[in-house]
Motif scaffolding. Sequence first.
Motif, PDB file in Angstrom:
ATOM      1  N   THR A  75       6.921   8.904   3.734  1.00 57.68           N
ATOM      2  CA  THR A  75       6.540   9.238   5.103  1.00 57.68           C
ATOM      3  C   THR A  75       5.730   8.114   5.743  1.00 57.68           C
ATOM      4  O   THR A  75       5.968   7.735   6.896  1.00 57.68           O
ATOM      5  CB  THR A  75       5.724  10.554   5.096  1.00 57.68           C
ATOM      6  N   THR A  76       4.798   7.564   4.984  1.00 53.89           N
ATOM      7  CA  THR A  76       3.940   6.529   5.578  1.00 53.89           C
ATOM      8  C   THR A  76       4.667   5.178   5.630  1.00 53.89           C
ATOM      9  O   THR A  76       4.434   4.401   6.552  1.00 53.89           O
ATOM     10  CB  THR A  76       2.598   6.414   4.829  1.00 53.89           C
TER      11      THR A  76
ATOM     12  N   ALA B   3      -0.271   6.510   9.523  1.00 53.22           N
ATOM     13  CA  ALA B   3       0.142   6.208   8.144  1.00 53.22           C
ATOM     14  C   ALA B   3      -1.079   6.033   7.239  1.00 53.22           C
ATOM     15  O   ALA B   3      -1.136   6.595   6.131  1.00 53.22           O
ATOM     16  CB  ALA B   3       1.012   4.948   8.123  1.00 53.22           C
ATOM     17  N   ASP B   4      -2.057   5.284   7.710  1.00 56.61           N
ATOM     18  CA  ASP B   4      -3.275   5.074   6.913  1.00 56.61           C
ATOM     19  C   ASP B   4      -3.964   6.397   6.597  1.00 56.61           C
ATOM     20  O   ASP B   4      -4.380   6.648   5.463  1.00 56.61           O
ATOM     21  CB  ASP B   4      -4.258   4.170   7.675  1.00 56.61           C
TER      22      ASP B   4
ATOM     23  N   LYS C 280       4.355   8.958   0.411  1.00 54.37           N
ATOM     24  CA  LYS C 280       4.525   7.505   0.502  1.00 54.37           C
ATOM     25  C   LYS C 280       5.727   7.156   1.396  1.00 54.37           C
ATOM     26  O   LYS C 280       5.652   6.281   2.248  1.00 54.37           O
ATOM     27  CB  LYS C 280       4.737   6.943  -0.913  1.00 54.37           C
TER      28      LYS C 280
ATOM     29  N   LEU D 210      -2.721   9.418   6.527  1.00 58.20           N
ATOM     30  CA  LEU D 210      -1.949  10.240   5.589  1.00 58.20           C
ATOM     31  C   LEU D 210      -2.084   9.688   4.168  1.00 58.20           C
ATOM     32  O   LEU D 210      -2.261  10.455   3.216  1.00 58.20           O
ATOM     33  CB  LEU D 210      -0.474  10.290   6.007  1.00 58.20           C
ATOM     34  N   ASP D 211      -2.008   8.375   4.033  1.00 62.32           N
ATOM     35  CA  ASP D 211      -2.170   7.772   2.704  1.00 62.32           C
ATOM     36  C   ASP D 211      -3.527   8.142   2.102  1.00 62.32           C
ATOM     37  O   ASP D 211      -3.617   8.480   0.924  1.00 62.32           O
ATOM     38  CB  ASP D 211      -2.040   6.239   2.794  1.00 62.32           C
TER      39      ASP D 211
ATOM     40  N   SER E 167      -3.578  11.668   0.834  1.00 62.32           N
ATOM     41  CA  SER E 167      -2.381  12.033   0.082  1.00 62.32           C
ATOM     42  C   SER E 167      -2.653  13.090  -0.993  1.00 62.32           C
ATOM     43  O   SER E 167      -1.915  14.074  -1.110  1.00 62.32           O
ATOM     44  CB  SER E 167      -1.771  10.776  -0.553  1.00 62.32           C
TER      45      SER E 167
ATOM     46  N   THR F 253      -1.343  18.473   7.612  1.00 66.41           N
ATOM     47  CA  THR F 253      -0.753  17.219   8.085  1.00 66.41           C
ATOM     48  C   THR F 253      -0.997  17.047   9.584  1.00 66.41           C
ATOM     49  O   THR F 253      -1.372  15.961  10.055  1.00 66.41           O
ATOM     50  CB  THR F 253       0.768  17.193   7.820  1.00 66.41           C
TER      51      THR F 253
ATOM     52  N   LEU G 162       6.627   5.371   8.820  1.00 65.64           N
ATOM     53  CA  LEU G 162       5.770   5.149   9.983  1.00 65.64           C
ATOM     54  C   LEU G 162       5.489   3.653  10.172  1.00 65.64           C
ATOM     55  O   LEU G 162       5.533   3.126  11.281  1.00 65.64           O
ATOM     56  CB  LEU G 162       4.449   5.914   9.827  1.00 65.64           C
ATOM     57  N   ARG G 163       5.236   2.972   9.060  1.00 62.15           N
ATOM     58  CA  ARG G 163       4.935   1.527   9.159  1.00 62.15           C
ATOM     59  C   ARG G 163       6.169   0.713   9.548  1.00 62.15           C
ATOM     60  O   ARG G 163       6.070  -0.292  10.259  1.00 62.15           O
ATOM     61  CB  ARG G 163       4.369   1.028   7.822  1.00 62.15           C
TER      62      ARG G 163
END
Lengths: 514, 514
Positions: free
Chosen positions: A80-81, A48-49, A78, A51-52, A55, A170, A84-85
């Motif tokens: 998507t992440t 997640a981190d 956002k 990907l953010d 972004s 990705t 994940l979180r």
Amino acid sequence: MSTTCLPATEPETAPEDIERLLALAATAAPWWARFTPSARADALVAVADALDSHSDELVTVAAEETGYAPARLSGEVKRTTVQLRMFADRVRAGVYLDVTIDRADPDFVLGPRPELRRHQVPLGPVVVFAASNFPFAFSVAGTDTASALAAGCPVVLKAHPGHLRTSAATAAIVHEALSGAGAPDGVFAMVTGRQAGVTVLRDARITAAAFTGSVRGGRALFDIAASRPTPIPFYGELGSINPVIVTEEALAERAEEIASGFVASYTLGTGQFCTKPGVLLLPRGADTDQVIDLIAQKAREITATPMLTPDIASGYEHRLAEITEAAGTDLLVKGLVATDDAGTRQVAPSLVSVASVAQLREAADVLLEECFGPAALVVLYDTEEEVEDLLAGLGGALTISIHTAREAGGTPGGERYQRLVELAQQRAGRVVFNGWPTGVAVTHAQHHGGPYPAATSTQTSVGTGAVWRFLRPVVFQNTPDEFLPPALQEGNPLRVPRTIDGEPEQVSSTTTEG
Amino acid sequence: MSTTCLPATEPETAPEDIERLLALAATAAPWWARFTPSARADALVAVADALDSHSDELVTVAAEETGYAPARLSGEVKRTTVQLRMFADRVRAGVYLDVTIDRADPDFVLGPRPELRRHQVPLGPVVVFAASNFPFAFSVAGTDTASALAAGCPVVLKAHPGHLRTSAATAAIVHEALSGAGAPDGVFAMVTGRQAGVTVLRDARITAAAFTGSVRGGRALFDIAASRPTPIPFYGELGSINPVIVTEEALAERAEEIASGFVASYTLGTGQFCTKPGVLLLPRGADTDQVIDLIAQKAREITATPMLTPDIASGYEHRLAEITEAAGTDLLVKGLVATDDAGTRQVAPSLVSVASVAQLREAADVLLEECFGPAALVVLYDTEEEVEDLLAGLGGALTISIHTAREAGGTPGGERYQRLVELAQQRAGRVVFNGWPTGVAVTHAQHHGGPYPAATSTQTSVGTGAVWRFLRPVVFQNTPDEFLPPALQEGNPLRVPRTIDGEPEQVSSTTTEG
């Protein structure tokens, strides 16, 4: 027909590469399964981190490939992440282990009963078929991938040909983030090409499949999954027409709002949403013509926007032609289709009226099948029974929406609509009141699915419940503590929630601190 | 070949009767779904009470049809009614509604989020294929029927031809008890005949199937379920060889106990249990020959007992011949087969040794497939790695059993066997320590299933968890209280357990009394 005109939009991963990555996935599976909940959660957060932090680059590539506006795409990254979180939080809390313990009972009514301790284990490597319409949230690192990784399953991702560069970018980020978090090589891999997808699905090392797409494509893959020597679960989210029913009271209260809401919902993302409302059912009355005019007018105000791929645009035009050829239909708004300089098809919304519910049911095989793109039907009904009969005969839907009066006292009360609500519940996975089906909240309670063809299983593909698709229970009988997985050991060293003899385990505060 | 010699053992329910009862089941479905948890629980208890009060008559008929001893059969009736009462308790408590509520959140990170309220609803009418080997607990009113009724689904029961009179007697009791409890006509019906079973399975009104039986029969029905225009879940419990692994330490500690336990387990019920241990893996050592002699001696001491049907007896003899023809096998005990005056096949246990794990693996397609009846293999292994490799290549099993030393300090500790335990967990649904797989406790934690071919789904077919097979989630979005099903209404009028925003709902004592 000439391959020189049509670029090979979907390059095939080479067979030897497929074999290599399947072998890696199989080798990685037990290692990834062995990760503690917190280590696995850390890995999901790392993805997640990453990907953010990438972004902007991802959005740039995806905007080029899909034609979606950057604002929508960055919102999707956002989403998507955030997903994940959320999965990471639940994994960390040990929710998905679903630990259930029954103590031995020497006096059980059926004779002495052994001790049983059950938890959930990952199925093994899974294949995920990415969707076209959400290049992030239902693609490479989308909910299927996130939930499978959260369950402890390696993922082989079959990229959607509509956004291959976005997928590759990705995938590289996911791969690097997982490696950095100590995940074994093989926990994530991507293939491209239709044949590659089928090869992976057929492979004995693959234990489950997830898919979001069309009924035709999904059913073909479902059939392959079911006919393997060892059949595997196929979690498909296929097609849905998502009917919207407007009651008299609602129309009397807020006709304009309903007209605007409907047009906004069915044209969102150029109508390329699984939850697009495909049919609006309006009560026939003195003012209904004006309401339909209003809807048509609002539809005409929407400018053309791009469709995801030339194939999808052609499919849409073909379906729309089928629909307008059906008896009793009238093309109220004919949305213009144009091809821009980049070769992308730009499509404006269309609106079709159907003369009656009877006509709709008569041509059900054409009119009550999903049309992927910015077109919708408006149908007038004469009685509530007519709507009820329509619902009773409907194929499964992701959503059914009902508009009643918002003002207290404006609606005749729940009893009058009891049968309608019950039928909606029987035919859909989600029942929406006084709202629109597009926009699927990511929460614990969410259910994105429904009777076939909305879905091929009873499981959800959105929300934190999506993980259960990739787990199966294993129970240990009379097992000495030293041989038990940590979550099942008497002392509960992982501090996970557990049910003992049917009741939640009471964990004393001193124990929790231990 | 002549029908005059072979009585029609499986009369076919007439097509018009099938149509009538399917129509009734479809009509009954929404009514049965609408029963409150406590009313549905009462109906299940009424069935249990009725079966208990007719236990003697049922046992008499079943003893004639199956050849099982009355004591075993009355125990099985008790198991059947205990199951029904356990499901009733869980239904009454509202456990299966799995109510999950997420409050609206206007400040959610992805934008305003609607209120979502989810519960579980019954799938609709289901078909249950009764098993041969448990004329009560896995037959007409067995766990499949009980769990489907508990979920709120009408049941069409396909009787097993091996005990048709028992089935008819049980069905009459179930039907009458349900009627007496106010259940609508059509909630339960029975059909007989292979073609009738297929007709019901193919019918569009049927929404799920449950089956206990052979791999061949189960797979054929699974394929039908998957290839329907609307595929449905098929919960099959097929075949399993249930390997038992004995460690050096266990053998050193209690060779005689292991020999007795193994023989008792594999010959129980004339070996006609899904959990019969089919393969015993012993460590090769100085005394192993004596241990095998001991096992053979104990097997010879078991007298012949009847098999369920002539077909099952023929199938067993055929399978045993196949096994003894495989390279490396030695028929240590040849159990006598005799036909008694009533025409029933009486079979004494057989025991087959296999020279090595390598030989076992070489003829895996013959030796590692279930043999339904009182025969088992004994195989010597040289290294633990050999056993691990065998497990890694094994098809799915309902159970894998491991015998280690019981005395503290007698076993080298969990770490040495970590890989063995992990592989057992990967290949089985239940891992048994220092015990035998026969005898499947009915509890919350129980899992009776496993990777294919042990089961065709990840769900359990024994224990209170079996209900989930017949439910699916539906979520209500932003729905006014008056339109919500009672369990989802704000005031929780049914007082069911609920999860709100990821945490258990706190019910104040005053509220509970209200």
